[in-house]
Each structure stands twice: as C-alpha cells, then as structure tokens.
Design an enzyme around this catalytic site. Structure first.
Site, PDB file in Angstrom:
ATOM      1  N   ARG A  38       0.825  -1.212   0.000  1.00 40.13           N
ATOM      2  CA  ARG A  38       0.000   0.000   0.000  1.00 40.13           C
ATOM      3  C   ARG A  38       0.856   1.258   0.000  1.00 40.13           C
ATOM      4  O   ARG A  38       0.557   2.214  -0.711  1.00 40.13           O
ATOM      5  CB  ARG A  38      -0.953   0.003   1.195  1.00 40.13           C
ATOM      6  CG  ARG A  38      -2.015  -1.097   1.100  1.00 40.13           C
ATOM      7  CD  ARG A  38      -2.865  -1.168   2.334  1.00 40.13           C
ATOM      8  NE  ARG A  38      -2.013  -1.436   3.494  1.00 40.13           N
ATOM      9  CZ  ARG A  38      -2.310  -1.144   4.745  1.00 40.13           C
ATOM     10  NH1 ARG A  38      -3.444  -0.547   5.034  1.00 40.13           N
ATOM     11  NH2 ARG A  38      -1.483  -1.445   5.716  1.00 40.13           N
ATOM     12  N   ASN A  56      -6.159  -2.816   2.271  1.00 45.04           N
ATOM     13  CA  ASN A  56      -6.134  -4.272   2.410  1.00 45.04           C
ATOM     14  C   ASN A  56      -7.566  -4.765   2.543  1.00 45.04           C
ATOM     15  O   ASN A  56      -8.393  -4.112   3.187  1.00 45.04           O
ATOM     16  CB  ASN A  56      -5.370  -4.687   3.668  1.00 45.04           C
ATOM     17  CG  ASN A  56      -3.879  -4.551   3.525  1.00 45.04           C
ATOM     18  OD1 ASN A  56      -3.339  -4.515   2.428  1.00 45.04           O
ATOM     19  ND2 ASN A  56      -3.182  -4.476   4.641  1.00 45.04           N
TER      20      ASN A  56
END
Length: 109
Positions: A38, A56
């Site tokens: 990320r 996520n």
C-alpha cells in the site's frame, strides 16, 4: 501465470482541465499484504498524479481505486501488476467505474 483482468471501455469523464478522466477499481492477488504494497502504491500514485485510495481486504488481496487521465491510470495499473520487490503479484482484476473527481491518493485501511 495468467492475469485475470477485465477492462471495459466505460467509466470515462472529462475532468476540470478538460482531459478525459477514467477510474478503475483494481483487486491485486498474491502475497501483497504485510510487504509494503500500500505504501509503495501510494508513493507511485503521488509520483504519477493519480487520485484514489488503496486498502487491504479481508481475503488477503489489496484493492486500489485509481482515477486520473488514461495515461496516468494505465501507468498505475502497470505498477500494480508488479508491486514492490517484497511482494508477489499473481494477477489483478480490473473493473471500470464512473470517475468521482477525486483528488489526492490515500491509504484507507
């Protein structure tokens, strides 16, 4: 390994500057959680000027909502297909959505 990827020619809109903007929701499969995926995606989005979010999901995948010009979004998709060196990307799913005139890119979960 093959990449499950669908990309229809929809979800385009003219942005404030007149450039056509597109939006894609991308699900990234593989070893992509707990490896800096990320943060890497957010860094690349900032470099490219893409807007959206990355998060996520409970099933172990990462979802990115990416918006920008066609060129910017395609470059971001190319990056998401690779991820950082610490990740293993097995494939991506791409879904077209209507642009929302998002600005900035953030990690959202």
């Amino acid at each position: 390994m093959s990449e499950p990827e669908q990309d229809r020619d929809q979800g385009a809109d003219a942005g404030v500057d007149g450039a056509e903007r597109i939006r894609r929701i991308v699900r990234v499969h593989g070893s992509v959680q707990g490896v800096g995926f990320r943060m890497d995606a957010a860094r690349e989005a900032a470099r490219l000027g893409a807007a959206g979010t990355v998060r996520n999901l409970w099933d172990g995948t990462v979802e990115a909502d990416v918006e920008g010009t066609t060129e910017v979004v395609e470059a971001m998709l190319d990056h998401l297909r690779q991820g950082p060196s610490s990740a293993r990307v097995d494939g991506i799913d791409v879904r077209c959505e209507t642009p929302r005139s998002q600005t900035g890119f953030r990690i959202s979960g």
